[in-house]
Write a protein that holds these residues in place. Structure first.
Motif, PDB file in Angstrom:
ATOM      1  N   LEU A  53      19.750 -38.172  11.219  1.00 21.69           N
ATOM      2  CA  LEU A  53      20.289 -38.898  10.077  1.00 21.69           C
ATOM      3  C   LEU A  53      19.231 -39.127   9.013  1.00 21.69           C
ATOM      4  N   SER A  54      17.994 -39.353   9.438  1.00 21.53           N
ATOM      5  CA  SER A  54      16.911 -39.525   8.470  1.00 21.53           C
ATOM      6  C   SER A  54      16.683 -38.241   7.676  1.00 21.53           C
ATOM      7  N   LEU A 109      28.014 -43.204  11.998  1.00 15.68           N
ATOM      8  CA  LEU A 109      27.704 -42.361  10.844  1.00 15.68           C
ATOM      9  C   LEU A 109      27.479 -40.916  11.263  1.00 15.68           C
ATOM     10  N   TYR A 110      26.762 -40.739  12.370  1.00 20.01           N
ATOM     11  CA  TYR A 110      26.491 -39.389  12.877  1.00 20.01           C
ATOM     12  C   TYR A 110      27.798 -38.705  13.279  1.00 20.01           C
ATOM     13  N   ARG A 111      28.661 -39.454  13.925  1.00 16.08           N
ATOM     14  CA  ARG A 111      29.943 -38.896  14.357  1.00 16.08           C
ATOM     15  C   ARG A 111      30.807 -38.538  13.147  1.00 16.08           C
ATOM     16  N   ALA A 149      19.543 -38.899  17.200  1.00 16.26           N
ATOM     17  CA  ALA A 149      20.513 -39.086  16.126  1.00 16.26           C
ATOM     18  C   ALA A 149      19.866 -39.745  14.919  1.00 16.26           C
ATOM     19  N   ALA A 150      18.960 -40.696  15.183  1.00 19.77           N
ATOM     20  CA  ALA A 150      18.282 -41.368  14.077  1.00 19.77           C
ATOM     21  C   ALA A 150      17.426 -40.392  13.283  1.00 19.77           C
ATOM     22  N   TRP A 174      18.950 -35.901   7.181  1.00 17.79           N
ATOM     23  CA  TRP A 174      20.114 -35.723   6.312  1.00 17.79           C
ATOM     24  C   TRP A 174      20.010 -36.590   5.069  1.00 17.79           C
ATOM     25  N   LEU A 175      19.599 -37.849   5.243  1.00 16.96           N
ATOM     26  CA  LEU A 175      19.492 -38.760   4.104  1.00 16.96           C
ATOM     27  C   LEU A 175      18.421 -38.289   3.130  1.00 16.96           C
ATOM     28  N   LEU A 211      29.783 -37.792  10.149  1.00 17.67           N
ATOM     29  CA  LEU A 211      29.194 -36.655   9.454  1.00 17.67           C
ATOM     30  C   LEU A 211      29.581 -35.348  10.131  1.00 17.67           C
ATOM     31  N   GLN A 242      24.570 -46.259  13.422  1.00 14.10           N
ATOM     32  CA  GLN A 242      24.038 -44.909  13.277  1.00 14.10           C
ATOM     33  C   GLN A 242      24.898 -43.899  14.023  1.00 14.10           C
ATOM     34  N   THR A 243      25.373 -44.289  15.201  1.00 12.73           N
ATOM     35  CA  THR A 243      26.220 -43.385  15.979  1.00 12.73           C
ATOM     36  C   THR A 243      27.524 -43.084  15.254  1.00 12.73           C
TER      37      THR A 243
END
Length: 432
Positions: free
Chosen positions: A94-95, A6-8, A90-91, A97-98, A10, A3-4
């Motif tokens: 990301l949720s 992916l966040y980075r 971050a989770a 964003w998804l 993005l 997740q980290t």
């Protein structure tokens, strides 16, 4: 990919794509005036290349490196430090964003289907092109299979010369595979739906796409400008935009396209010079985007196995001491200053132990350029206090050709409870 990670990615790719869009929006009109609409349209290739450059692995430099380790005792208590759950934040982001990306995908599919239904019954014609029951938004190139769809009254509405020019325009869309470009743009809009610059870019991209086709048509038929303009005026616009189509919709730049017909097109030499200029600009900007990312430095096994007189000496362990709490931290790399993190008071009260693994970007002067949590156990309990402490750490930077260089290192930080001799240690992440 965690997740980290992916966040980075993005964040980095959003910055790269935004910079690319800003550059294209700044240069598209001057390039069109200087070299023509085709050069301005080619400049949009910078957008996907910038995203690709931000997605490629960073440069890898092989050096003799080591991993650092820090142990924090419960004596280093942060009395008022909150248990900030960075990983949890971050989770959640990301949720969100998804969810937005999925909603945007569904919206794009709905737009395409609605436009397709607005055409009515579509069937094949004797000339190999598709014929629609209705006329709004047509002629057009539609779908990933890229088929030309003509309106029901195509022969009635347009003269023979106008039909020839209209079909020439649509065939240019086919030859350039413009529908695939529109599909790529739709995919980028799904990923970066939250970026307002991409919404602006989508409109300007479609405008430049049509202007480039018009310029090619009038270059090939220089004496048919007036007839081509009359054919444009006769075309009925559609109120329904379609992501996978090159068609006439409500936001179509009809006035801008007709106005362009009044100006002489650029010559072949000027277009070639402009395309070379745009290509160099796009390639250089994409490379600069990739090269600006911090290099990843890995252990060079060959150097480690070299004779002792040829091998760089591995740094010896040192001990960093927190003067206020007298807490020791074991460090496996040379350090001028590495004060350990404070132990959260809530974790002390619950006798919670754990471990945080950091990825730290070390600047050439030894300061911390950036840091992020790779893994943490238990998640979120020790993340924030560790990241706060990292900001003030100072390292001996890696050396390359006798000069200090920036690098990246993995640092595990272990949080252990102080206990009396013979007492049983609690399990990581658990209670005593």
């Amino acid at each position: 990919m965690t997740q980290t990670d992916l966040y980075r990615w993005l964040l980095e790719s959003t910055c790269a794509s935004s910079a690319a869009i800003g550059l294209v929006l700044l240069l598209r009109r001057p390039l069109r005036a200087a070299f023509g609409a085709n050069v301005a349209y080619a400049l949009w290739s910078l957008l996907p290349l910038a995203v690709l450059a931000a997605s490629l692995p960073a440069r890898v430099v092989r050096v003799l490196a080591s991993e650092a380790g820090v142990t924090v005792g419960a004596g280093a208590v942060a009395g008022s430090a909150p248990l900030a759950d960075v990983a949890g934040s971050a989770a959640w982001l990301l949720s969100a964003w998804l969810a937005g990306a999925i909603a945007f995908v569904l919206w794009q599919v709905a737009l395409q289907r609605r436009f397709r239904r607005s055409l009515g019954v579509v069937h094949g014609g004797a000339d190999g092109h598709l014929r629609a029951e209705r006329s709004a938004g047509l002629p057009a190139v539609i779908g990933l299979r890229a088929r030309i769809v003509l309106p029901a009254d195509f022969e009635i509405r347009y003269s023979a010369c106008e039909r020839e020019l209209i079909l020439a325009h649509e065939r240019i869309h086919l030859a350039r595979r413009d529908v695939l470009g529109n599909a790529l743009l739709a995919a980028l809009r799904c990923v970066y739906w939250f970026n307002p610059l991409l919404w602006i870019a989508a409109d300007r991209f479609r405008r430049d796409q049509e202007l480039a086709c018009d310029e090619t048509v009038v270059t090939r038929h220089p004496h048919a400008r007036r007839v081509y303009g009359e054919a444009m005026v006769k075309t009925q616009l559609s109120a329904m935009p379609a992501p996978l189509a090159c068609h006439w919709f409500g936001g179509h730049p009809l006035k801008e396209r007709i106005a362009m017909l009044k100006h002489p097109g650029p010559g072949a030499r000027r277009i070639a010079v402009g395309l070379v200029f745009a290509g160099v600009l796009v390639a250089g900007t994409a490379y600069a985007t990739w090269a600006a990312r911090p290099a990843v430095r890995v252990v060079d096994a060959a150097s480690a196995a070299a004779p002792s007189h040829q091998r760089k000496q591995a740094p010896r362990p040192v001990v960093a001491r927190n003067e206020q709490t007298d807490t020791k931290a074991r460090v496996d790399i040379q350090s001028r200053m590495m004060a350990p993190p404070k132990y959260p008071s809530e974790a002390v009260a619950g006798r919670i132990t754990g471990k945080v693994v950091l990825i730290i970007d070390v600047a050439a002067d030894g300061s911390v350029a950036d840091s992020r949590v790779e893994t943490s156990e238990p998640a979120g309990v020790f993340d924030q206090v560790t990241l706060d402490a990292v900001k003030n750490w100072k390292f001996e930077p890696a050396m390359e050709n006798g000069k200090p260089v920036a690098g990246r290192i993995r640092v595990p930080v272990t949080f252990e409870m102080d206990r009396d001799e013979g007492a049983q240690a609690p399990a990581p992440g658990g209670n005593a």
